[in-house]
Scaffold this motif. Structure first.
Motif, short mmCIF file in Angstrom:
data_model
loop_
_atom_site.label_atom_id
_atom_site.label_comp_id
_atom_site.label_asym_id
_atom_site.label_seq_id
_atom_site.Cartn_x
_atom_site.Cartn_y
_atom_site.Cartn_z
N PRO A 106 0.93 -1.17 -0.18
CA PRO A 106 0.12 -0.12 0.00
C PRO A 106 1.03 1.21 0.11
O PRO A 106 1.97 1.15 0.35
CB PRO A 106 -0.80 -0.08 1.24
N PRO A 107 0.36 2.26 -0.45
CA PRO A 107 1.23 3.48 -0.59
C PRO A 107 1.37 4.10 0.97
O PRO A 107 0.74 3.84 1.94
CB PRO A 107 0.44 4.47 -1.38
N GLN A 108 2.60 4.74 1.18
CA GLN A 108 3.03 5.10 2.49
C GLN A 108 2.29 6.39 2.74
O GLN A 108 2.08 7.17 1.85
CB GLN A 108 4.44 5.46 2.35
N PRO A 109 1.73 6.32 4.15
CA PRO A 109 0.91 7.39 4.46
C PRO A 109 1.79 8.65 4.62
O PRO A 109 2.79 8.67 5.02
CB PRO A 109 0.29 6.95 5.97
N GLU A 110 1.07 9.80 4.48
CA GLU A 110 1.67 11.13 4.61
C GLU A 110 2.07 11.39 6.18
O GLU A 110 1.35 11.17 6.87
CB GLU A 110 0.83 12.34 3.94
N SER A 111 3.19 11.92 6.36
CA SER A 111 3.61 12.40 7.46
C SER A 111 3.01 13.88 7.98
O SER A 111 2.69 14.64 7.03
CB SER A 111 5.11 12.55 7.54
N GLN A 112 3.24 14.38 9.21
CA GLN A 112 2.59 15.49 9.47
C GLN A 112 3.20 16.77 8.85
O GLN A 112 2.69 17.74 8.43
CB GLN A 112 2.98 15.62 11.21
N ILE A 113 4.76 16.39 8.55
CA ILE A 113 5.35 17.57 7.67
C ILE A 113 4.78 17.69 6.41
O ILE A 113 4.84 18.81 5.83
CB ILE A 113 6.81 17.16 7.75
N ASP A 114 4.54 16.49 5.65
CA ASP A 114 4.27 16.58 4.52
C ASP A 114 2.85 17.36 4.37
O ASP A 114 2.57 18.08 3.39
CB ASP A 114 3.97 15.27 3.86
#
Length: 354
Positions: free
Chosen positions: A245-253
């Protein structure tokens, strides 16, 4: 030339010849014995009928002993015993007597075409209450179910305690065991009784003897089966994909996408405070609306004008005048004219008799 079907069939009314001394003239090589215990409440009955038991077994040269101190019955072969199966029948006889079967029925076991079956039903049901209910179901109201089963199977059936004793032909014993076990498995005996009645009628037809009876027999389905409760949330398996699965976005992103990342700390705090104040304002507004609901007056029902009841009633003047006239004629406390005449006639009769 003989047909194979004629060789396989047994002629009607055929019986196996009885076993006599001529079949075994030398007798038995060794002595055999069987013993069984009996409950205390059977002691008085066995004491009375024991001479009859000894007489019945004496005809087959088998000795019987009753031990009241130990509470047991013993049967043993003698030198004169020629039938090797006589001791097995004697063992079944004392077993049936111990299970509350009367002597008149139990002595039938010594015949060639009669067998017995003692079915243990005590361990088939866990709860004692359900066991008692199902045992009572086997008996039926006033023993009617048991009587019907006896008539259909040509067997004597005795339900006592945790066992069911059956006595009769081999074919009947097989049916009795099936009915008893099905009753303990919560299948009502009336269904098996219906099938037995149909089989009895089909057996009378010589053409149907060689055919299958499945199309005539009823098929009963269980109606009281509870459906298994399905869970509210069903866990459905996702389709397998070889790619991760695609990597979840981090808070910084997320902050970079919205532009918050480039703001200063003071600006970030101000934005957070504005969001908090907006949420508080919404909550206060909802609370105020709920409070104002109590001050909203309910809708009044429309007033229905009632019709004025007519006070004027028609009075029958002529009927009232007739009542007044009749009242004047009658004296207060006086009897009516017809009763006075009857009383006078009765007094005159009395005077004449005197």
């Amino acid at each position: 030339t003989v047909d194979e079907s004629e060789l396989l069939t047994v002629p009607d009314g055929w019986k196996e010849p009885a076993f006599t001394r001529e079949d075994n003239p030398k007798g038995l090589l060794e002595e055999s014995s069987f013993a069984t215990l009996f409950p205390k409440y059977r002691e008085a009955y066995l004491k009375e009928c024991w001479p009859l038991v000894q007489k019945a077994l004496g005809e087959h040269y088998v000795n019987a002993a009753l031990d009241l101190i130990e509470g047991s019955m013993t049967v043993t072969t003698t030198k004169k015993t020629f039938d090797p199966y006589a001791i097995i029948r004697a063992r079944d006889l004392i077993k049936l007597l111990a299970r509350s079967v009367p002597f008149e029925q139990a002595v039938r076991i010594l015949q060639d075409d009669v067998a017995c079956d003692i079915i243990k039903i005590g361990s088939l049901v866990r709860k004692r209450e359900t066991f008692i209910k199902r045992r009572a179901r086997l008996l039926g109201p006033k023993g009617s179910t048991l009587k019907a089963l006896e008539l259909l199977t040509n067997c004597y059936i005795m339900v006592q305690g945790n066992t069911v004793s059956a006595l009769g032909p081999f074919s009947g014993l097989k049916e009795v065991r099936k009915v008893v076990l099905d009753t303990m498995k919560n299948i009502h005996p009336i269904y098996n009784i219906k099938t037995l009645m149909i089989k009895r009628e089909l057996a009378k037809d010589p053409e149907l003897r060689t055919q299958s009876w499945e199309r005539f027999l009823p098929k009963f389905k269980r109606k009281n089966l509870k459906k298994r409760k399905e869970p509210k949330k069903k866990n459905t398996k996702k389709e397998y994909t070889p790619f991760p699965p695609p990597q979840p976005e981090s808070q910084i992103d997320k902050e970079l996408a919205s532009g918050e990342y480039f703001l200063k700390e003071r600006q970030k705090k101000r934005k957070q405070m504005e969001e908090i104040k907006a949420k508080q304002a919404d909550a206060i507004k909802k609370r105020q609306e709920e409070r104002n609901k109590a001050f909203i007056p309910p809708k009044e029902k429309p007033v229905v004008k009632t019709k004025k009841a007519s006070t004027e009633k028609k009075i029958d003047i002529e009927a009232i005048k007739e009542k007044v006239k009749n009242a004047k004629k009658k004296k207060l406390g006086a009897l009516p004219e017809e009763e006075v005449k009857l009383k006078m006639a009765a007094d005159e009769k009395k005077k004449k008799k005197k």
